[in-house]
Design a protein around this motif. Sequence first.
Motif, PDB file in Angstrom:
ATOM      1  N   UNK A  73       5.792   7.718  -5.876  1.00  0.00           N
ATOM      2  CA  UNK A  73       5.555   7.120  -7.192  1.00  0.00           C
ATOM      3  C   UNK A  73       5.016   5.703  -7.056  1.00  0.00           C
ATOM      4  N   UNK A  74       5.540   4.967  -6.080  1.00  0.00           N
ATOM      5  CA  UNK A  74       5.056   3.612  -5.838  1.00  0.00           C
ATOM      6  C   UNK A  74       3.590   3.631  -5.419  1.00  0.00           C
ATOM      7  N   UNK A  75       3.221   4.592  -4.580  1.00  0.00           N
ATOM      8  CA  UNK A  75       1.840   4.710  -4.133  1.00  0.00           C
ATOM      9  C   UNK A  75       0.903   5.012  -5.299  1.00  0.00           C
ATOM     10  N   UNK A  76       1.360   5.866  -6.214  1.00  0.00           N
ATOM     11  CA  UNK A  76       0.521   6.288  -7.330  1.00  0.00           C
ATOM     12  C   UNK A  76       0.382   5.203  -8.404  1.00  0.00           C
ATOM     13  N   UNK A 134       1.189   1.720  -7.941  1.00  0.00           N
ATOM     14  CA  UNK A 134       0.965   0.357  -7.486  1.00  0.00           C
ATOM     15  C   UNK A 134       2.169  -0.545  -7.673  1.00  0.00           C
ATOM     16  N   UNK A 135       3.292   0.025  -8.089  1.00  0.00           N
ATOM     17  CA  UNK A 135       4.521  -0.748  -8.230  1.00  0.00           C
ATOM     18  C   UNK A 135       5.292  -0.729  -6.916  1.00  0.00           C
ATOM     19  N   UNK A 136       6.292  -1.596  -6.793  1.00  0.00           N
ATOM     20  CA  UNK A 136       7.149  -1.552  -5.620  1.00  0.00           C
ATOM     21  C   UNK A 136       8.192  -0.459  -5.801  1.00  0.00           C
ATOM     22  N   UNK A 137       8.775  -0.017  -4.700  1.00  0.00           N
ATOM     23  CA  UNK A 137       9.829   0.990  -4.800  1.00  0.00           C
ATOM     24  C   UNK A 137      11.022   0.427  -5.571  1.00  0.00           C
ATOM     25  N   UNK A 138      11.256  -0.879  -5.455  1.00  0.00           N
ATOM     26  CA  UNK A 138      12.350  -1.502  -6.203  1.00  0.00           C
ATOM     27  C   UNK A 138      12.092  -1.439  -7.711  1.00  0.00           C
ATOM     28  N   UNK A 139      10.829  -1.634  -8.112  1.00  0.00           N
ATOM     29  CA  UNK A 139      10.490  -1.546  -9.539  1.00  0.00           C
ATOM     30  C   UNK A 139      10.631  -0.119 -10.048  1.00  0.00           C
ATOM     31  N   UNK A 155      -6.733  -2.372   7.474  1.00  0.00           N
ATOM     32  CA  UNK A 155      -7.792  -1.446   7.058  1.00  0.00           C
ATOM     33  C   UNK A 155      -8.348  -1.761   5.669  1.00  0.00           C
ATOM     34  N   UNK A 156      -7.734  -2.697   4.968  1.00  0.00           N
ATOM     35  CA  UNK A 156      -8.323  -3.147   3.705  1.00  0.00           C
ATOM     36  C   UNK A 156      -7.547  -2.837   2.461  1.00  0.00           C
ATOM     37  N   UNK A 157      -6.442  -2.096   2.570  1.00  0.00           N
ATOM     38  CA  UNK A 157      -5.610  -1.785   1.414  1.00  0.00           C
ATOM     39  C   UNK A 157      -4.202  -2.265   1.706  1.00  0.00           C
ATOM     40  N   UNK A 158      -3.518  -2.718   0.674  1.00  0.00           N
ATOM     41  CA  UNK A 158      -2.141  -3.180   0.904  1.00  0.00           C
ATOM     42  C   UNK A 158      -1.306  -2.997  -0.347  1.00  0.00           C
ATOM     43  N   UNK A 159      -1.036  -1.718  -0.735  1.00  0.00           N
ATOM     44  CA  UNK A 159      -0.267  -1.479  -1.952  1.00  0.00           C
ATOM     45  C   UNK A 159       1.152  -2.018  -1.836  1.00  0.00           C
ATOM     46  N   UNK A 160       1.645  -2.733  -2.860  1.00  0.00           N
ATOM     47  CA  UNK A 160       2.979  -3.354  -2.776  1.00  0.00           C
ATOM     48  C   UNK A 160       4.100  -2.365  -3.030  1.00  0.00           C
ATOM     49  N   UNK A 190      -5.775   8.186   4.251  1.00  0.00           N
ATOM     50  CA  UNK A 190      -6.268   8.651   2.951  1.00  0.00           C
ATOM     51  C   UNK A 190      -6.448   7.497   1.978  1.00  0.00           C
ATOM     52  N   UNK A 191      -5.509   6.561   1.953  1.00  0.00           N
ATOM     53  CA  UNK A 191      -5.616   5.433   1.027  1.00  0.00           C
ATOM     54  C   UNK A 191      -6.849   4.588   1.307  1.00  0.00           C
ATOM     55  N   UNK A 192      -7.176   4.457   2.582  1.00  0.00           N
ATOM     56  CA  UNK A 192      -8.289   3.590   2.967  1.00  0.00           C
ATOM     57  C   UNK A 192      -9.593   4.351   3.210  1.00  0.00           C
ATOM     58  N   UNK A 193      -9.560   5.667   2.977  1.00  0.00           N
ATOM     59  CA  UNK A 193     -10.743   6.517   3.095  1.00  0.00           C
ATOM     60  C   UNK A 193     -11.380   6.413   4.476  1.00  0.00           C
TER      61      UNK A 193
END
Length: 233
Positions: free
Chosen positions: A132-135, A137-142, A175-180, A206-209
């Motif tokens: 859910x966090x990946x989808x 963009x929220x943190x797992x804590x949020x 690699x250029x992506x850093x989702x929180x 996959x996230x960074x293609x």
Amino acid sequence: MQLASLALHLGRAVPDVAERLSQLGFQVPDPLPGPEFMTRANAELTGRDARSRDWPAEDEPVDVFTLAQLSDSQTESLPRLAELLTTLGYDVAAETALVESLTPGDIRSLRTHTLAGARSALPIPAEHLYAAAQLTGLTTEQITDGLTRLGLDVEPIPEDLAADIAIGEELDAVLGSNPPTRATPPAHHANPARRISLPALASVAMRNRVSFREAAQVATGLGMSHEAEDWFG
């Protein structure tokens, strides 16, 4: 609660109804419900909806989805319904402020998900929190905080998964992506071997293609260990 409702419907005293039910082999509550339960609103609430599959078990917390389903057949507002259930002895797990903030549109949306009673199938797995966090963009804590406010139960993220998330995000940054997906720094999670799992490698790719091979090779170059170290020569 249903005993009080039955007594009210029959126009009989609660002790009389309880005694008769005991004679028939039913188990009755001890102590018996007092006069505060003998209201027309309570009888209406239990008399009709107790037959519904959405009616909560008396020994289980009531989540926001169940509240929304019950409100579909009640004239009471959602906060008033939550207050009534609390008065009747239920544990309303949904946060009061959140229940009060829900709009009619929110309530209709909650009903369409047909998750009434979902709390019994919980806790929500830690892997689902991460997804859910990946989808979102929220943190797992949020994500955890939001689900808890809905009255749902979530599984704590174990240390090994937290370490995998942290090192995966380190690779993401290169690699250029850093989702929180977390709020705590990677150093908080012990991973002295700097090992990243294959699923984490695949997710980063996959996230960074980029190809799995490229992600694995970059991870190796960063000093991370993984099962694919010898796959590509």
